[in-house]
Structures are given as structure tokens and as C-alpha cells.
Design an enzyme around this catalytic site. Structure first.
Site, PDB file in Angstrom:
ATOM      1  N   GLY A  54      39.194  36.011  38.766  1.00 48.33           N
ATOM      2  CA  GLY A  54      38.322  36.349  39.513  1.00 48.33           C
ATOM      3  C   GLY A  54      36.799  36.201  38.938  1.00 48.33           C
ATOM      4  O   GLY A  54      36.799  35.996  38.231  1.00 48.33           O
ATOM      5  N   CYS A  81      41.481  33.305  32.934  1.00 45.80           N
ATOM      6  CA  CYS A  81      40.395  34.262  32.880  1.00 45.80           C
ATOM      7  C   CYS A  81      40.416  35.609  33.537  1.00 45.80           C
ATOM      8  O   CYS A  81      40.658  36.147  32.375  1.00 45.80           O
ATOM      9  CB  CYS A  81      40.209  33.221  34.106  1.00 45.80           C
ATOM     10  SG  CYS A  81      37.950  33.399  34.141  1.00 45.80           S
ATOM     11  N   TYR A  82      39.534  35.839  34.212  1.00 49.63           N
ATOM     12  CA  TYR A  82      39.688  37.498  34.526  1.00 49.63           C
ATOM     13  C   TYR A  82      40.788  37.659  34.168  1.00 49.63           C
ATOM     14  O   TYR A  82      40.772  39.571  33.426  1.00 49.63           O
ATOM     15  CB  TYR A  82      39.223  37.455  36.332  1.00 49.63           C
ATOM     16  CG  TYR A  82      39.281  38.849  35.885  1.00 49.63           C
ATOM     17  CD1 TYR A  82      37.971  39.890  36.195  1.00 49.63           C
ATOM     18  CD2 TYR A  82      39.573  39.896  37.366  1.00 49.63           C
ATOM     19  CE1 TYR A  82      37.145  41.299  36.014  1.00 49.63           C
ATOM     20  CE2 TYR A  82      39.636  40.891  37.321  1.00 49.63           C
ATOM     21  CZ  TYR A  82      38.732  41.613  37.465  1.00 49.63           C
ATOM     22  OH  TYR A  82      38.388  43.182  37.168  1.00 49.63           O
ATOM     23  N   HIS A 168      41.786  27.735  32.407  1.00 48.08           N
ATOM     24  CA  HIS A 168      42.364  27.607  33.841  1.00 48.08           C
ATOM     25  C   HIS A 168      43.328  26.644  33.019  1.00 48.08           C
ATOM     26  O   HIS A 168      43.261  25.654  33.371  1.00 48.08           O
ATOM     27  CB  HIS A 168      40.978  27.907  35.208  1.00 48.08           C
ATOM     28  CG  HIS A 168      40.876  28.678  35.605  1.00 48.08           C
ATOM     29  ND1 HIS A 168      40.580  29.485  36.484  1.00 48.08           N
ATOM     30  CD2 HIS A 168      38.834  28.995  35.146  1.00 48.08           C
ATOM     31  CE1 HIS A 168      39.776  30.421  36.409  1.00 48.08           C
ATOM     32  NE2 HIS A 168      39.379  30.566  35.644  1.00 48.08           N
ATOM     33  N   GLU A 170      45.169  25.610  35.370  1.00 49.99           N
ATOM     34  CA  GLU A 170      45.769  25.235  36.710  1.00 49.99           C
ATOM     35  C   GLU A 170      44.891  24.230  37.361  1.00 49.99           C
ATOM     36  O   GLU A 170      45.130  23.347  37.929  1.00 49.99           O
ATOM     37  CB  GLU A 170      46.114  26.593  37.931  1.00 49.99           C
ATOM     38  CG  GLU A 170      44.900  26.657  37.941  1.00 49.99           C
ATOM     39  CD  GLU A 170      43.909  27.837  36.799  1.00 49.99           C
ATOM     40  OE1 GLU A 170      44.228  28.488  35.909  1.00 49.99           O
ATOM     41  OE2 GLU A 170      43.178  28.830  37.115  1.00 49.99           O
ATOM     42  N   ASP A 226      50.219  17.743  59.992  1.00 47.23           N
ATOM     43  CA  ASP A 226      50.374  18.772  59.558  1.00 47.23           C
ATOM     44  C   ASP A 226      50.412  19.133  60.553  1.00 47.23           C
ATOM     45  O   ASP A 226      52.233  20.339  60.816  1.00 47.23           O
ATOM     46  CB  ASP A 226      48.780  19.591  59.217  1.00 47.23           C
ATOM     47  CG  ASP A 226      48.059  19.387  58.193  1.00 47.23           C
ATOM     48  OD1 ASP A 226      48.707  18.325  57.312  1.00 47.23           O
ATOM     49  OD2 ASP A 226      46.637  18.852  58.195  1.00 47.23           O
ATOM     50  N   LYS A 364      48.165  19.268  51.385  1.00 45.58           N
ATOM     51  CA  LYS A 364      48.277  17.816  51.563  1.00 45.58           C
ATOM     52  C   LYS A 364      49.777  17.559  51.133  1.00 45.58           C
ATOM     53  O   LYS A 364      50.928  17.107  51.679  1.00 45.58           O
ATOM     54  CB  LYS A 364      47.783  17.099  52.067  1.00 45.58           C
ATOM     55  CG  LYS A 364      47.641  16.389  52.833  1.00 45.58           C
ATOM     56  CD  LYS A 364      46.507  17.023  54.127  1.00 45.58           C
ATOM     57  CE  LYS A 364      47.298  15.789  55.716  1.00 45.58           C
ATOM     58  NZ  LYS A 364      46.553  16.209  56.491  1.00 45.58           N
TER      59      LYS A 364
END
Ligand code: XMP
Length: 508
Positions: A54, A81-82, A168, A170, A226, A364
Site C-alpha cells: 500500500g 511491502c506495506y 513484492h 508477486e 471477454d 486476460k
């Protein structure tokens, strides 16, 4: 019931990316706001809890915080992180804001005895995006990763199963980041990998049924990936309560309108086709500013829906195939706007329907996997993405019929030749654009003054970044030759070499 991981969202830009990585590891997860009450969290019986990053500083008065009780549930927690800073702050440690900034790719050393780093090399590159760091760990914690300027790039309290990462895991810039998350899930939380995309589809179908009840849903069906996957989910969930409206705004690819109709008409749902090309062209006449074009197309789209809805009886919901990157790029609380995607930014304020957006959390490639799970044909699911405003944002500047036709015809040639060369399976998105300026050429020994066609072919995983595709010269020569011979009012063909960033995939 699937094992569940709760992701507490502290406002970071990568929160959905964490969710996606957890799904990739075969574990079901839910993203909840950071202030979710502890009782609600424990009711879900999660096997683990992840705190996202964050943008805030934890020591500021109005910074988002969590209750201390979260750490007392006996459930493993990973703060990212945060998230590591909230963990340290809440448990009596200290967070500082250093003078020198450590940002971006950073060399990091790991203690591989820590289960998070089990089986990993003892050092690697990580992605840092917060200048604050933990300078005093809470009691019972030890540091398990270090950088030149951060002695607590990771910390753990193994006994209490609490773990924190300053970087991070991710994002792809962090080497072995997914493995670290995998370790957290499997070695610390005891995940069994009991979740699949089939489960996602089923959960989503159940959630749609619950939300819609016996209401009626109207879906914008464009025939793109989509909206097709959204249609398939909605059709499975609420079958005959669904009406799919296919607005042919005149910016479709060649023959596409008829193909969409052939694929979806008479398939158990109600299907309506509206041919609105003249109406859209009139609305857009003389408008050259890309954002204005997008907004107008989006608004007109909704207006057509409203008109159709009024003809139908008692529509309550509007289905949309909005996917996660559409939301990020249109600007969330934390991410800055790049361009408004028409199914997000173009919504008029006086919209009368409630929205159902079953793909809102997916990237996607996940949408495609979901489509296959639902039994949609491979060709449809792997059809290249097509923007909502269609060729309207590929006929640059103020749209005119002659240039729109030039885009449509050149695009058809490009697609045909890509298919012959087998490139349709290798390239993620490929199309042509026609700018609103002319250049001089010669044709039949006479001067011509005509439009150029620009070819664009890019590869990407999630549309957030993209690389250009080096196309074999003979293929490009053949396409050029055909465009110059077959497309009216065109005398020049160019190839766009720009990756994203600095360019975006579309030109407008
Ligand atoms: P950009 O140009 O933003 O494109 O790099 C990323 C992906 O999104 C598609 N795109 C859109 N899709 N409405 C959509 O539904 C839009 O207004 C829009 N603009 C771009 C683009 O084709 C690419 O796949």
C-alpha cells in the site's frame, strides 16, 4: 469446500496480482478490504492470510491498520511491502523512513533455512516499491533476508507462523517470487492445491445466480473474448433470463457482425442484433480527441442498450465483460489513469441498471482459461482481443467512411496472411491503423496523395506491458503488396516498432 486464502487489501497497485499468483498456485483466494472485522475473516476458515502492499506510511495517524487479533488466530500471515510494516508496527516493532531510497530492482540475500526461501538460491533480485522499512523487529522475530541498505528485507516468527517481505514476490521482476508465494502456501499454510479454473467458473456462476435472483440481465455482446466468456458464464447461471444485445456500431472487423450472430443466435439465450453504424458515425463526426471518441462510443453504446432494454420488459442488470487490466488502466484509487477503457470510463452517470461483471478480477489469460473450462471453442477463446470502441480507435482522429473502410480491409488482409503464416497462434494481437494524414506516392505513373496503413503486432501476457513481434520480411512484403493492391485510397504501409511502454498497444 476449497481451502481459502484471505488477501487483505491495503490499497497497493499489485493486490489483484497477488490474488492471481495464489490462483496460479492452485489455491482459492478472496481479496477483502484491510478493515474487514476479524470475526468475518475467521468465519472463512482461511489456511493463510496475506497483507498486500500500500502507498501509505504506517506511522502516520490515518494510515490503514489492522487489528492485533489477526495475528492471534493461529493462521499463518504473510505481510508484503506495506504489509510487513503493518505487521511490525502492530506487534510492537518500529518502521522508519530512511534518507536514501531503495527502489526498484534490488540485490537481496536470503536465509534459505526460512521456509519462504526453501529450495531457492541464496541470493537474487527483488522488486522494492516502498522507501519505509522495519528497523526494529517485534519480539520473537528474526530477519531472513537482507539488502545493502535494508537489514530486514524479510522477517519471520516461525512459532507464530508470521512472515513478512519488504519486496513484492508477486511481480515478475522479483526472481523466484512465485516460488516464495508457493512456499508460503504449501510449506507454511498446508495448501493442497485443490482449486482450479473450473471451480472459479462454478463459484462465479453461483455468485451470479445469488446476485441476479429471478431478475433479467442484458449483456453487451461484441463477440470478443471477454464478452463471449461473460455471456457463457451468464448463460450457464441464468439461461433464459439473459438477453444478449449485439450492437453493431459499425466499427467491427470485416464480416464480424455476421460471425457473432452465427455463433450466438438460437443458443438458448435471447439474442438481439442492432445495426447502428449510421447513428455512431453521425455522433462521432468531426470528433478527433481519442478520449472523447471513447467516451462518446461508450455512451452511445449504453444509450442503445437503454433503448433496447425499454423494449424488453423489466431488465434489472447490465452484464459486462470488464476484466482487471481495464480497471487498472482506467485508474483505481491508487493507479494513475493511462486511458479510459470504454466499458469503464464511458459509463454515463445516469445509468439505470445494476452491473454484473463476472470477469472483473481476472487477467486476460485467466479469462481464456475460464472460457475453455466453460466449453467455448478454442478459436473463440484464443481470438485476439478487440477493444470495445473497435476500429473506431484504429481510424485515427475524426472518423471518415473511406478511412474506416481502409482500416477494415487492411485488417482483414493482415489477419488472413497471419493465419496462412501460422502467426495467428504466435502473436497476441495484430491489427492495422490508418492515421488522419496523407502522403505523396505514385500510382500508374501519376501522383497519388493517399492514406498510409500502419501494421502493429505485439505479444504480451496480460496487456499491461507488450513487446513488438519481429515478423519475417517475406510475410510483411506479401501483406504490404496486398494492401497496396487491394485497399482503396492507400499508398504506403509502415510497421510499428514500439513496445508498451512507451507506446500503448492501441494508437488511441
Ligand atoms: P492499450 O492500448 O491500453 O491496450 O495498451 C491494452 C489492451 O486493451 C485493449 N483496449 C481496449 N479494450 N476498450 C476495451 O475493451 C477500450 O477502450 C480499449 N482500449 C484498448 C487493447 O486492444 C489491448 O488489448
Amino acid at each position: 469446500m476449497n481451502q481459502t486464502v484471505v488477501i487483505l487489501d491495503f490499497g497497493g497497485q499489485y493486490n489483484q496480482l497477488i490474488a492471481r499468483r495464489v490462483r496460479e498456485c492452485g489455491v482459492y483466494c478472496e481479496v477483502l478490504p484491510y478493515h474487514t472485522p476479524v470475526e468475518k475473516i475467521s468465519k472463512k476458515e482461511p489456511i493463510g492470510i496475506i497483507f498486500t502492499g500500500g502507498p501509505n506510511s504506517v506511522y502516520l495517524e490515518d494510515a490503514p491498520r489492522c487489528s492485533k487479533e489477526v495475528f492471534e488466530l493461529g493462521i499463518p500471515v504473510l505481510g508484503i511491502c506495506y504489509g510487513i510494516q503493518v505487521m511490525a508496527h502492530t506487534l510492537g516493532g518500529h518502521v522508519t523512513s530512511p534518507d536514501s531510497r531503495e527502489y526498484g530492482k534490488t540485490k537481496t540475500k536470503y536465509d534459505t533455512a526460512c521456509p519462504l526461501f526453501d529450495g531457492l538460491p541464496a541470493q537474487g533480485i527483488t522488486w522494492m516499491s516502498h522507501t519505509d522499512y522495519v528497523d526494529q523487529m517485534p519480539e520473537g522475530f528474526s530477519a531472513t533476508a537482507y539488502t545493502d541498505s535494508c537489514p530486514t528485507a524479510a522477517m519471520q516468527n516461525q512459532e507464530k507462523k508470521l512472515y513478512g517481505l519488504q519486496f513484492h514476490p508477486e511481480v515478475l521482476h522479483t526472481q523466484n517470487g512465485t516460488q516464495m508465494l508457493h512456499n508460503f502456501l504449501y510449506k507454511i499454510c498446508g495448501a493442497q492445491g485443490d482449486w482450479t479454473m473450473g471451480d472459479y467458473a462454478q463459484n462465479t456462476i453461483d455468485a451470479i445466480r445469488k446476485k441476479v435472483g429471478d431478475g433479467k440481465v442484458l449483456l453487451a455482446l461484441s463477440g470478443g473474448v471477454d464478452s463471449s466468456v461473460a455471456a457463457a458464464l451468464l448463460a450457464k447461471a441464468v439461461g433464459p433470463q439473459l438477453t444478449c444485445i449485439f450492437v453493431d456500431h459499425g466499427f467491427m472487423r470485416k464480416n464480424e457482425g455476421d460471425e457473432v450472430e452465427a455463433a450466438f443466435a438460437h443458443k438458448g439465450m435471447n439474442f438481439v442484433r442492432v445495426n447502428a453504424e449510421d447513428r455512431f458515425l453521425a455522433k462521432l463526426a468531426g470528433i478527433s480527441e481519442p478520449e472523447k471518441k471513447r467516451k462518446l462510443i461508450g455512451e452511445e453504446f449504453i444509450r442503445v442498450f437503454e433503448e433496447e432494454a425499454r423494449k424488453l420488459d423489466g431488465i434489472d442488470f447490465l452484464g459486462q465483460g470488464t476484466i482487471y487490466p481495464d480497471i487498472v488502466e482506467s485508474g483505481t484509487k491508487t493507479a494513475k489513469m493511462v486511458k479510459s477503457h470504454h466499458n469503464v470510463g464511458g459509463l454515463p452517470e445516469d445509468l439505470k441498471f445494476q452491473l454484473v461483471e463476472p470477469l472483473r478480477q481476472l487477467f486476460k489469460d485467466e479469462v481464456r482459461a475460464c472460457g475453455l473450462e466453460l466449453g467455448l471453442p478454442y478459436e473463440m477463446v484464443y481470438r485476439q482481443p478487440f477493444p470495445g470502441p473497435g476500429l473506431g480507435v484504429r481510424c485515427l482522429g475524426a472518423i471518415t467512411r473511406d478511412r474506416l473502410e481502409a482500416v477494415r480491409e487492411s485488417d482483414a488482409i493482415l489477419r488472413e496472411e497471419f493465419q496462412i503464416a501460422g502467426l495467428d497462434k504466435k502473436v497476441w494481437q495484430y491489427f492495422t491503423v490508418v492515421p488522419d494524414f496523407k502522403s505523396v506516392g505514385v500510382r500508374d505513373n501519376a501522383r497519388s496523395f493517399d492514406w498510409p496503413v500502419i501494421i502493429r503486432a505485439v505479444n504480451t501476457v496480460d496487456a499491461m506491458t507488450a513487446t513488438i513481434e519481429p515478423i519475417d520480411w517475406p510475410v510483411l512484403m506479401k501483406i504490404t503488396d496486398r494492401i497496396l493492391k487491394e485497399v482503396k485510397n492507400v499508398n504506403r504501409v509502415c510497421y510499428d516498432m514500439s513496445p508498451k511502454p512507451n507506446a500503448t498497444i492501441e494508437w488511441e
